[in-house]
Design a protein around this motif. Structure first.
Motif: not given
Length: 151
Positions: A43-48, A50-62, A64-74
């Protein structure tokens, strides 16, 4: 103490992560060309991350990735007619390199960003090894939280 049982230090919006699986990224980040990574729940929550990755960048990536995976499955279900077809990985190629996304069962995914210098075959192989370790760790964590269930 092994990497699976190490104390969590990762933070999200000032709160510690309930389950920090950043250790799964270490072998991937050691590959030449791999710059950063994030592990997310379905559901797009951060579980981990890399060092140096900001919280904002991690949350944004998480997210977007959740959306991309849902779209790929569909997309796969729509084109192939197989609603139960499993997405194994998604590779996004850009002029600067790659974003590699790999679902880890039904609960999580690993995402890494790499330069064009990365050996994409080696990256794919190593990610799939880490996916199996992540699935096992999530199964064990789930069983530990559920009375009477053993992994």
């Amino acid at each position: 103490m092994d990497a699976h049982s190490a104390a969590t230090t990762a933070q999200t919006r000032g709160r510690p992560l309930s389950l920090d699986v950043s250790w799964v990224l270490a072998p991937l980040l050691a590959l030449p060309g791999v710059a950063s990574g994030v592990v997310l729940s379905r559901d797009g929550l951060i579980l981990g991350g890399s060092a140096g990755l900001s919280v904002e960048a991690g949350e944004r990536s998480a997210a977007m990735t959740s959306s991309v995976l849902g779209a790929a499955r569909a997309l796969c279900a729509g084109l192939g007619g197989a609603a139960d077809g499993e997405v194994v990985d998604i590779v996004i190629s850009t002029g600067a390199g790659y974003t590699y996304i790999a679902p880890a069962g039904e609960r999580a995914a690993i995402v890494v960003s790499a330069s064009g210098a990365v050996n994409i075959g080696s990256l794919a192989y190593e990610v799939q090894l880490q996916v199996q370790k992540l699935i096992k760790a999530l199964d064990e964590a789930s069983a530990a939280r559920t009375p009477g269930v053993r992994a």
